[in-house]
Design a protein around this motif. Structure first.
Motif, PDB file in Angstrom:
ATOM      1  N   SER A 144       0.771  -1.074   0.011  1.00 13.13           N
ATOM      2  CA  SER A 144       0.136   0.039  -0.214  1.00 13.13           C
ATOM      3  C   SER A 144       0.811   1.211  -0.072  1.00 13.13           C
ATOM      4  CB  SER A 144      -0.928  -0.112   1.349  1.00 13.13           C
ATOM      5  OG  SER A 144      -1.777  -0.956   1.161  1.00 13.13           O
ATOM      6  N   VAL A 145       2.126   1.230  -0.537  1.00 14.14           N
ATOM      7  CA  VAL A 145       3.156   2.213  -0.629  1.00 14.14           C
ATOM      8  C   VAL A 145       2.477   3.411  -1.293  1.00 14.14           C
ATOM      9  CG1 VAL A 145       4.418   1.442  -2.215  1.00 14.14           C
ATOM     10  CG2 VAL A 145       5.236   3.096  -0.698  1.00 14.14           C
ATOM     11  N   ASN A 146       1.773   3.331  -2.181  1.00 11.66           N
ATOM     12  CA  ASN A 146       1.071   4.385  -2.948  1.00 11.66           C
ATOM     13  C   ASN A 146      -0.033   5.145  -2.213  1.00 11.66           C
ATOM     14  OD1 ASN A 146       2.765   4.403  -5.545  1.00 11.66           O
ATOM     15  ND2 ASN A 146       2.122   2.448  -5.356  1.00 11.66           N
ATOM     16  N   VAL A 147      -0.694   4.325  -1.205  1.00 10.50           N
ATOM     17  CA  VAL A 147      -1.680   5.009  -0.573  1.00 10.50           C
ATOM     18  C   VAL A 147      -1.212   5.902   0.397  1.00 10.50           C
ATOM     19  CG1 VAL A 147      -3.751   4.607   1.032  1.00 10.50           C
ATOM     20  CG2 VAL A 147      -3.153   3.191  -1.113  1.00 10.50           C
ATOM     21  N   PHE A 148       0.078   5.266   1.020  1.00 14.17           N
ATOM     22  CA  PHE A 148       0.846   5.831   2.357  1.00 14.17           C
ATOM     23  C   PHE A 148       1.422   7.056   2.051  1.00 14.17           C
ATOM     24  CE2 PHE A 148       1.047   1.457   4.484  1.00 14.17           C
ATOM     25  CZ  PHE A 148      -0.468   1.466   4.791  1.00 14.17           C
ATOM     26  N   GLY A 149       1.701   7.233   0.567  1.00 15.20           N
ATOM     27  CA  GLY A 149       2.583   8.089   0.092  1.00 15.20           C
ATOM     28  C   GLY A 149       4.054   8.059   0.822  1.00 15.20           C
ATOM     29  N   GLY A 150       4.800   6.586   0.701  1.00 17.38           N
ATOM     30  CA  GLY A 150       5.976   6.521   0.989  1.00 17.38           C
ATOM     31  C   GLY A 150       6.018   5.368   2.094  1.00 17.38           C
ATOM     32  N   TYR A 151       7.197   5.109   2.435  1.00 22.33           N
ATOM     33  CA  TYR A 151       7.565   4.140   3.648  1.00 22.33           C
ATOM     34  C   TYR A 151       7.613   4.663   5.005  1.00 22.33           C
ATOM     35  CZ  TYR A 151       8.342   1.122  -0.535  1.00 22.33           C
ATOM     36  OH  TYR A 151       7.952   0.364  -1.663  1.00 22.33           O
ATOM     37  N   LYS A 152       6.523   5.183   5.412  1.00 20.18           N
ATOM     38  CA  LYS A 152       6.328   5.924   6.586  1.00 20.18           C
ATOM     39  C   LYS A 152       5.880   5.070   7.838  1.00 20.18           C
ATOM     40  CE  LYS A 152       5.073  10.079   4.146  1.00 20.18           C
ATOM     41  NZ  LYS A 152       3.723  10.708   3.372  1.00 20.18           N
ATOM     42  N   VAL A 153       6.390   5.449   9.094  1.00 18.86           N
ATOM     43  CA  VAL A 153       6.014   4.856  10.296  1.00 18.86           C
ATOM     44  C   VAL A 153       4.435   5.075  10.545  1.00 18.86           C
ATOM     45  CG1 VAL A 153       5.924   4.850  12.622  1.00 18.86           C
ATOM     46  CG2 VAL A 153       8.118   5.220  11.430  1.00 18.86           C
ATOM     47  N   GLN A 154       3.604   3.847  10.760  1.00 18.34           N
ATOM     48  CA  GLN A 154       2.109   3.657  10.880  1.00 18.34           C
ATOM     49  C   GLN A 154       1.754   3.808  12.207  1.00 18.34           C
ATOM     50  OE1 GLN A 154       0.201   4.141   7.905  1.00 18.34           O
ATOM     51  NE2 GLN A 154       2.153   4.508   7.255  1.00 18.34           N
ATOM     52  N   GLY A 155       0.575   4.175  12.662  1.00 18.65           N
ATOM     53  CA  GLY A 155      -0.146   4.302  13.847  1.00 18.65           C
ATOM     54  C   GLY A 155       0.461   4.996  15.032  1.00 18.65           C
ATOM     55  N   ARG A 156       0.784   6.222  14.493  1.00 15.25           N
ATOM     56  CA  ARG A 156       1.491   7.390  15.687  1.00 15.25           C
ATOM     57  C   ARG A 156       0.061   8.046  16.183  1.00 15.25           C
ATOM     58  NH1 ARG A 156       6.913   7.863  15.853  1.00 15.25           N
ATOM     59  NH2 ARG A 156       8.227   7.833  13.824  1.00 15.25           N
ATOM     60  N   GLU A 157      -0.960   8.374  15.354  1.00 15.31           N
ATOM     61  CA  GLU A 157      -2.159   9.057  15.893  1.00 15.31           C
ATOM     62  C   GLU A 157      -2.849   7.931  16.652  1.00 15.31           C
ATOM     63  OE1 GLU A 157      -2.488  12.196  15.346  1.00 15.31           O
ATOM     64  OE2 GLU A 157      -0.998  12.346  13.660  1.00 15.31           O
ATOM     65  N   GLN A 158      -3.544   8.401  17.761  1.00 13.31           N
ATOM     66  CA  GLN A 158      -4.232   7.623  18.787  1.00 13.31           C
ATOM     67  C   GLN A 158      -5.454   6.892  18.007  1.00 13.31           C
ATOM     68  OE1 GLN A 158      -3.250   7.285  21.771  1.00 13.31           O
ATOM     69  NE2 GLN A 158      -4.709   5.348  21.879  1.00 13.31           N
ATOM     70  N   SER A 159      -6.132   7.685  17.129  1.00 13.91           N
ATOM     71  CA  SER A 159      -7.098   6.925  16.315  1.00 13.91           C
ATOM     72  C   SER A 159      -6.652   5.698  15.769  1.00 13.91           C
ATOM     73  CB  SER A 159      -8.101   7.931  15.549  1.00 13.91           C
ATOM     74  OG  SER A 159      -7.270   8.406  14.408  1.00 13.91           O
ATOM     75  N   GLN A 160      -5.531   6.043  14.949  1.00 11.00           N
ATOM     76  CA  GLN A 160      -5.038   4.935  14.064  1.00 11.00           C
ATOM     77  C   GLN A 160      -4.499   3.823  14.631  1.00 11.00           C
ATOM     78  OE1 GLN A 160      -1.273   6.264  12.207  1.00 11.00           O
ATOM     79  NE2 GLN A 160      -2.017   5.878  10.168  1.00 11.00           N
ATOM     80  N   ALA A 161      -3.874   4.103  15.896  1.00  9.08           N
ATOM     81  CA  ALA A 161      -3.463   3.002  16.814  1.00  9.08           C
ATOM     82  C   ALA A 161      -4.600   1.988  17.519  1.00  9.08           C
ATOM     83  CB  ALA A 161      -2.690   3.574  18.038  1.00  9.08           C
ATOM     84  N   ASP A 162      -5.575   3.017  17.793  1.00 10.36           N
ATOM     85  CA  ASP A 162      -6.809   2.233  18.372  1.00 10.36           C
ATOM     86  C   ASP A 162      -7.399   1.257  17.150  1.00 10.36           C
ATOM     87  OD1 ASP A 162      -6.347   3.442  20.673  1.00 10.36           O
ATOM     88  OD2 ASP A 162      -8.179   4.827  20.397  1.00 10.36           O
ATOM     89  N   LEU A 163      -7.610   1.817  16.011  1.00 10.57           N
ATOM     90  CA  LEU A 163      -7.972   1.053  14.906  1.00 10.57           C
ATOM     91  C   LEU A 163      -7.259  -0.095  14.296  1.00 10.57           C
ATOM     92  CD1 LEU A 163      -9.897   0.700  12.648  1.00 10.57           C
ATOM     93  CD2 LEU A 163      -8.499   2.201  10.965  1.00 10.57           C
ATOM     94  N   MET A 164      -5.995  -0.028  14.623  1.00  7.65           N
ATOM     95  CA  MET A 164      -4.913  -1.196  14.418  1.00  7.65           C
ATOM     96  C   MET A 164      -5.090  -2.232  15.474  1.00  7.65           C
ATOM     97  SD  MET A 164      -1.025  -1.267  13.398  1.00  7.65           S
ATOM     98  CE  MET A 164      -0.697   0.493  12.825  1.00  7.65           C
ATOM     99  N   VAL A 165      -5.205  -2.126  16.625  1.00  9.69           N
ATOM    100  CA  VAL A 165      -5.726  -3.077  17.758  1.00  9.69           C
ATOM    101  C   VAL A 165      -7.025  -3.733  17.299  1.00  9.69           C
ATOM    102  CG1 VAL A 165      -5.948  -3.418  20.238  1.00  9.69           C
ATOM    103  CG2 VAL A 165      -4.405  -1.610  19.592  1.00  9.69           C
ATOM    104  N   GLU A 166      -7.912  -2.793  17.224  1.00 13.96           N
ATOM    105  CA  GLU A 166      -9.218  -3.621  16.650  1.00 13.96           C
ATOM    106  C   GLU A 166      -9.157  -4.328  15.414  1.00 13.96           C
ATOM    107  OE1 GLU A 166     -12.962  -1.302  14.948  1.00 13.96           O
ATOM    108  OE2 GLU A 166     -12.349  -0.226  16.673  1.00 13.96           O
ATOM    109  N   GLU A 167      -8.543  -3.913  14.612  1.00  9.97           N
ATOM    110  CA  GLU A 167      -8.308  -4.904  13.396  1.00  9.97           C
ATOM    111  C   GLU A 167      -7.244  -6.067  13.738  1.00  9.97           C
ATOM    112  OE1 GLU A 167      -7.038  -2.199   9.965  1.00  9.97           O
ATOM    113  OE2 GLU A 167      -9.085  -2.596   9.308  1.00  9.97           O
ATOM    114  N   ALA A 168      -6.404  -5.902  14.450  1.00 13.48           N
ATOM    115  CA  ALA A 168      -5.514  -7.273  14.904  1.00 13.48           C
ATOM    116  C   ALA A 168      -6.403  -8.341  15.671  1.00 13.48           C
ATOM    117  CB  ALA A 168      -4.239  -6.810  15.976  1.00 13.48           C
ATOM    118  N   LEU A 169      -7.449  -7.750  16.496  1.00  7.64           N
ATOM    119  CA  LEU A 169      -8.315  -8.630  17.317  1.00  7.64           C
ATOM    120  C   LEU A 169      -9.114  -9.352  16.319  1.00  7.64           C
ATOM    121  CD1 LEU A 169      -8.790  -6.351  20.384  1.00  7.64           C
ATOM    122  CD2 LEU A 169      -7.736  -8.914  20.458  1.00  7.64           C
TER     123      LEU A 169
END
Ligand code: KIV
Length: 265
Positions: A144-169
């Motif tokens: 998904s590099v073209n969606v992210f706009g580069g190879y960037k660290v993900q999950g720094r925002e609280q909402s992004q982090a919460d979504l990642m935990v939810e998706e992992a579960l």
């Protein structure tokens, strides 16, 4: 040397607090060395598009490419769990996912890996029902590099982090037996590893994951161009591929690697 690593053994390792070591491999010779040195998991990653084929992303890799390298790795593997990547756009629908995953299993994989979150739940449940174990992959998913706009660290925002935990579960709930998390803050990786029963393997995700994976070219210091912060060249320590691999397995087992200098916060 370890023999016949299964996903059940990896879950036991997590439960016992023992760290899991994983490396990418693309041919029989390296697969033999890595498995003999005690690496638990070998991944035929679509990173081969970059480190073997010389592309600037993983997008050009095909199912035939992964099948070919899976057959090579299978021939040299001495008991590590063998995972094969489903490459870009080989799993846009559940039906295409199942058909392409079947090809990788017939090439010798023990498990297939695919990148993404909740949109994959039906595909993952169907794979599991059809006898194909699944490794999910969240965080910086390179397809998904073209969606992210580069190879960037993900999950720094609280909402992004919460979504990642939810998706992992949710991925675990759908049947995934392993999860790779890539380039996310260490605190988020710790949260995900603690929330899940299945093992969580990190790359650029800090020391508190249940295990670590590296691209073999980074371990051996033969990557050209950009060297990721999370990589470590073990050849500078030993100058010998067997000893470098053993040192990596040992440092993962003892939580020496990754250090804070390889991690993001
Ligand atoms: O393709 C790959 O090698 C991977 C690892 C970096 C996890 O997905």
């Amino acid at each position: 040397m370890k023999k016949n690593i299964t996903s059940a053994k990896l879950i036991q390792k997590k439960a016992a607090g023992e760290k899991i070591s994983a490396l990418t491999a693309y041919d029989a010779s390296f697969a033999g060395v890595f498995s003999e040195q005690g690496v638990d998991v070998l991944l035929v990653g679509d990173s081969l598009g970059m480190v073997l084929q010389g592309h600037d992303s993983t997008l050009p890799v095909t199912v035939d490419d992964i099948s070919y390298h899976t057959r090579c790795v299978k021939a040299g593997n001495k008991g590590s769990l063998l995972i094969a990547d489903l490459p870009f756009m080989s799993y846009p629908t559940p039906e295409q996912t199942w058909a392409n995953a079947g090809k990788l299993m017939q090439a010798g994989a023990n498990m297939v890996k695919l990148e993404g979150g909740k949109w994959l739940l039906e595909s993952i449940a169907g794979l599991t029902e059809r006898g194909i174990p699944v490794c999910a992959h969240l965080g910086l998913t390179p397809q998904s590099v073209n969606v992210f706009g580069g190879y960037k660290v993900q999950g720094r925002e609280q909402s992004q982090a919460d979504l990642m935990v939810e998706e992992a579960l949710a991925l675990e709930g759908a049947g995934a037996q392993l999860l790779v998390i890539e380039c996310i803050p260490s605190s988020l990786a710790r949260r995900i590893s603690q929330a899940l029963t299945i093992p969580v393997i990190g790359i650029g995700a800090g020391v508190d994951c249940d295990g670590q994976i590296l691209v073999m070219h980074d371990l051996l210091g033969i990557s050209t161009g950009y060297i990721p912060k999370f990589s470590k060249n073990y050849m500078t320590l030993t100058g010998d591929i067997h000893k470098a691999t053993a040192a990596y397995v040992d440092e993962v087992a003892n939580s020496v690697f990754p250090g804070p200098e390889h991690s993001f916060e």
